[in-house]
Scaffold this motif. Sequence first.
Motif, short mmCIF file in Angstrom:
data_model
loop_
_atom_site.label_atom_id
_atom_site.label_comp_id
_atom_site.label_asym_id
_atom_site.label_seq_id
_atom_site.Cartn_x
_atom_site.Cartn_y
_atom_site.Cartn_z
N MET A 7 0.77 -1.25 0.15
CA MET A 7 0.06 0.18 0.21
C MET A 7 0.80 1.04 -0.04
O MET A 7 0.37 1.97 -0.63
CB MET A 7 -1.03 0.12 1.29
N ARG A 18 2.07 1.70 -3.60
CA ARG A 18 1.01 1.92 -4.50
C ARG A 18 0.43 3.51 -4.19
O ARG A 18 0.17 4.14 -5.35
CB ARG A 18 -0.08 0.98 -4.38
N TYR A 19 0.36 3.77 -2.97
CA TYR A 19 -0.26 5.18 -2.73
C TYR A 19 0.77 6.22 -2.29
O TYR A 19 0.59 7.06 -1.48
CB TYR A 19 -1.34 5.00 -1.84
N LYS A 66 0.05 9.69 -2.74
CA LYS A 66 -0.96 10.39 -1.86
C LYS A 66 -0.86 10.48 -0.55
O LYS A 66 -1.37 11.22 0.32
CB LYS A 66 -2.31 9.48 -2.10
#
Length: 738
Positions: free
Chosen positions: A268, A271-272, A275
């Motif tokens: 995670m 991937r993020y 953000k």
Amino acid sequence: MVEPVGNHYVVARPVYSENLFNEEYEKLHRYHKTFWDHLKLYFRCSPQRVKKIALGLFPIASWLPAYRFREWILSDIVSGINTGLVAVLQGLAFALLVNVPPSYGLYAAFFPVLVYFIFGTSRHISVGPFPVLSLMVGGAVVRLVPDDSAGNGTSTNTSAIDEERVMVAASVTFLSGVFQLLLGILQFGFIVIYLSQSLISGFTTAAAVHVVVSQLKFMLQLSVPGYNKPLGIIYTLESIFSQITETNIADLVTSLIVLLVVFVVKEMNDRYKAKLPTPIPIELLVTVLAALISYFLNFEEKYNVAVVGKLEEGFQVPVAPDAGVLQKCIGDSISIAIVGFAVAFSVAKVYSIKYDYTLDGNQELIAFGLGNIVGGSFKGFASSTALSRSGVQESTGGKTQIAGIISAAIVLIVILAIGFLLAPLQKSVLASLALGNLKGMLMQFKEVGILWRKDKYDCVIWVVTFLAAVFLGLDIGLATAVAFQLLTVVIRSQVPSCTVLANVGRSNIYRNRKDYKDIYEPEGVKIFRCSSPIFFANTEFFREKLITAVGFNPQRILRKRNKALRKVRKMLKKGELQVTPVCLICMANYTHESDEELDNNKIEELDQPTNMTDLPIQINWGADLPPGITVPRVDIHSIILDFSSVSFLDFSAMRVLQKTLKEFVRINIDIYIAEAHEGLLEKLERCAFFDEEIKPSMFFLTIHDAVLHILLKKDIASSPELKLTEVTLQSSFATLVP
């Protein structure tokens, strides 16, 4: 003169040999510094040099005064706290790889950071334990201090073994630091170039496999002895599977849960990451949660799990390394020193390119060397950098090594104040955290397919390195990998690419004749390129390829001609040949004589230039010869050697090249060497390469210069394939036009 005409250009200049060009433009004969000149320059003392050396030795004096306090301090503090928390957990986890109590991993995460802050040149790497190095140190530890073979696992024996192992780890680390420091002082920072990216990738992947296997005993809580020898990984797996029924289920379940959570959250984070303001500190969260659960549910007593136990508070008294250990672990220390530097420098180079600042390889060696010396003196183990930890420091906003100092402060707090809170933490949790940081290394398996498509040599290096490191051990495996890599370089140099060139597009461009349709090859001219240095290992290969390219062996042709001249002289003496202005006419049946008779034990004479001064006519070897005299015809009158890729010639190569060129010259074939690198002609002159047969005038600036010189000399300008104006041929750098 160069004149652009649309997307074409026209060049007008004379045809130049090297000598003509140097004479016309008055080449300067520069003085080349000798070894003693460089030595005097290196030890020269001046205020400017002293300042430069001081700033180079203490890089902190360069970057700290320029530190942008208001802009960077907050980012460095946030980055330092995050990195420090990760460093604490990795220090504890990687201590298990070294086979020492977890608390000693905190020393390895503290002292090297302080030293690197002063002496290091990278702004972004996080210095501290690295799993590969920890495993290599652990291999030396297990070899010198094996497990208690008597099975007498009392606390006294365990404590004594731990003390011995800590001393071995510290001594190995100290010695590896000494090697790194010496390499840095002696300016051997370039040593990292001998570890290619393929080798490092294969080696670290193999190390990751070793880490996985070594941590299984903590995840399953099995008593598995260490095997630091060839095929040790096989013996370890055999021992694990023979005891698999004794697995501690609580440790196994905990390990699997921790691994799953860590992998999912790290995925995670990747991937993020655009953000998320900062990566989720999953290692910290898992550690705190696992310690709390273990403490309140009393896992140690209920399920008999292995826990970290009481951590050493404060620092150990500095100790001198054990001389006996130093003598037994020289090879281990050299491997650790080189691998540690190679990995750290590779990571640091990525960030230096990204943020546009320079690294000093020699200074990095000094920084890591001093860090390991200090760390080993305080009973820590070898340090380098971990890609995951450096990634945390950079991604959370770290600007300089101020972040490193903040991370060291976090480690210091744990060492002095709150280390006792980690006492109930299961060792299986630390083992799982260690494996959770190996994802990047294990994913390097994907490189095999990519390398196979791009460069098969690099792919083979990767595979051989991986297999050698897995099955022979990291130390022997590394030595094997380096030797194999150098062997591939020798093989590639020993069997270079050799091609026959042709003119492409009737211009001044020459390429491999097999690759193009619109080519022109001047009649009787062969253009040969060798794309490698020529040295003792490939001289015979070069000679064989040249002979294959021209289609005949010049030595055999020369011997055939000299044998033919002997026959001619005998036949003239016997009156069997009559001389006419045009040719020789046979007047009688020729009696066959064997080559052995004609040699008459004077084979050396056959290798001498043909001599026809005593004959009443000059024999044309291209015309018909009298019956009984056969000499292979040679359709080539000129050979051009393209030396643009020949970076050097050693003395052995010079002798073979000189011999080969003389053989061609003696059968009336002109030899030209084009595009030789600067300095080769001077070197050949110093080595007495030239004589009456081999002359400096054979060297030309370019292939095209040599071709035009041949066309002028052989008077074939009227060839139907070639349309050149008389003025161009006589005075300018011409192009071949259809």
